[in-house]
Design a protein around this motif. Sequence first.
Motif, PDB file in Angstrom:
ATOM      1  N   PHE A 138     -16.010  23.400   3.786  1.00 14.51           N
ATOM      2  CA  PHE A 138     -15.046  22.790   4.712  1.00 14.51           C
ATOM      3  C   PHE A 138     -13.630  23.095   4.255  1.00 14.51           C
ATOM      4  CE2 PHE A 138     -12.227  19.261   5.773  1.00 14.51           C
ATOM      5  CZ  PHE A 138     -12.345  19.241   7.147  1.00 14.51           C
ATOM      6  N   HIS A 139     -12.771  23.454   5.223  1.00 13.81           N
ATOM      7  CA  HIS A 139     -11.367  23.745   4.921  1.00 13.81           C
ATOM      8  C   HIS A 139     -10.456  22.684   5.511  1.00 13.81           C
ATOM      9  CE1 HIS A 139      -7.484  25.895   5.081  1.00 13.81           C
ATOM     10  NE2 HIS A 139      -7.936  26.506   4.002  1.00 13.81           N
ATOM     11  N   HIS A 140     -10.547  22.428   6.830  1.00 19.21           N
ATOM     12  CA  HIS A 140      -9.738  21.396   7.479  1.00 19.21           C
ATOM     13  C   HIS A 140     -10.286  21.136   8.881  1.00 19.21           C
ATOM     14  CE1 HIS A 140      -7.775  25.100   8.985  1.00 19.21           C
ATOM     15  NE2 HIS A 140      -7.487  24.376  10.075  1.00 19.21           N
ATOM     16  N   SER A 141      -9.767  20.118   9.551  1.00 24.30           N
ATOM     17  CA  SER A 141     -10.132  19.817  10.938  1.00 24.30           C
ATOM     18  C   SER A 141      -8.938  20.085  11.833  1.00 24.30           C
ATOM     19  CB  SER A 141     -10.525  18.338  11.092  1.00 24.30           C
ATOM     20  OG  SER A 141     -11.693  18.051  10.365  1.00 24.30           O
ATOM     21  N   GLU A 142      -9.199  20.610  13.032  1.00 25.61           N
ATOM     22  CA  GLU A 142      -8.161  20.799  14.038  1.00 25.61           C
ATOM     23  C   GLU A 142      -8.545  19.968  15.259  1.00 25.61           C
ATOM     24  OE1 GLU A 142      -7.340  24.918  14.788  1.00 25.61           O
ATOM     25  OE2 GLU A 142      -6.864  25.294  12.671  1.00 25.61           O
ATOM     26  N   VAL A 143      -7.586  19.165  15.722  1.00 23.89           N
ATOM     27  CA  VAL A 143      -7.848  18.251  16.826  1.00 23.89           C
ATOM     28  C   VAL A 143      -6.785  18.464  17.899  1.00 23.89           C
ATOM     29  CG1 VAL A 143      -8.232  15.843  17.453  1.00 23.89           C
ATOM     30  CG2 VAL A 143      -8.665  16.568  15.090  1.00 23.89           C
ATOM     31  N   ALA A 144      -7.209  18.909  19.088  1.00 22.97           N
ATOM     32  CA  ALA A 144      -6.292  19.035  20.212  1.00 22.97           C
ATOM     33  C   ALA A 144      -6.047  17.621  20.768  1.00 22.97           C
ATOM     34  CB  ALA A 144      -6.890  19.929  21.292  1.00 22.97           C
TER      35      ALA A 144
END
Length: 122
Positions: free
Chosen positions: A110-116
């Motif tokens: 896991f690197h990061h989460s992206e949330v629109a």
Amino acid sequence: MSTAIPAGLMPQTLTQVRPVEITDGYGSQEWDYGPDATRTEITGWLQQDQRQAVTGGITEGRDPQREKWLLITNHTDVRALDRYEWSGPAGAVVFETDGPPAPVFTPRGFHHSEVALRILTG
């Protein structure tokens, strides 16, 4: 788990609001973001990706601006029904998730989460 984005690059603090499922007066299930919802403080990078004025038509009392925002966070537990509260330079803003959140992985994990996000208005 490997979070590769350094904390110094996550300058904004937001409150993630996870709704609870309730039964309304008619026996239907609905999501509630009130005092019983779970609130978790997270950090991230928040940016406005798109803004435009709505032209033509009736806005029905809504803010005639369309905006798309992006939240990048090391927080792993993000869900489609989550909302985010943020105190920005123009005051308090509440965002709702606009589409499914995207966990980003590298070969190390896991690197990061992206949330629109979109602003709740009207």
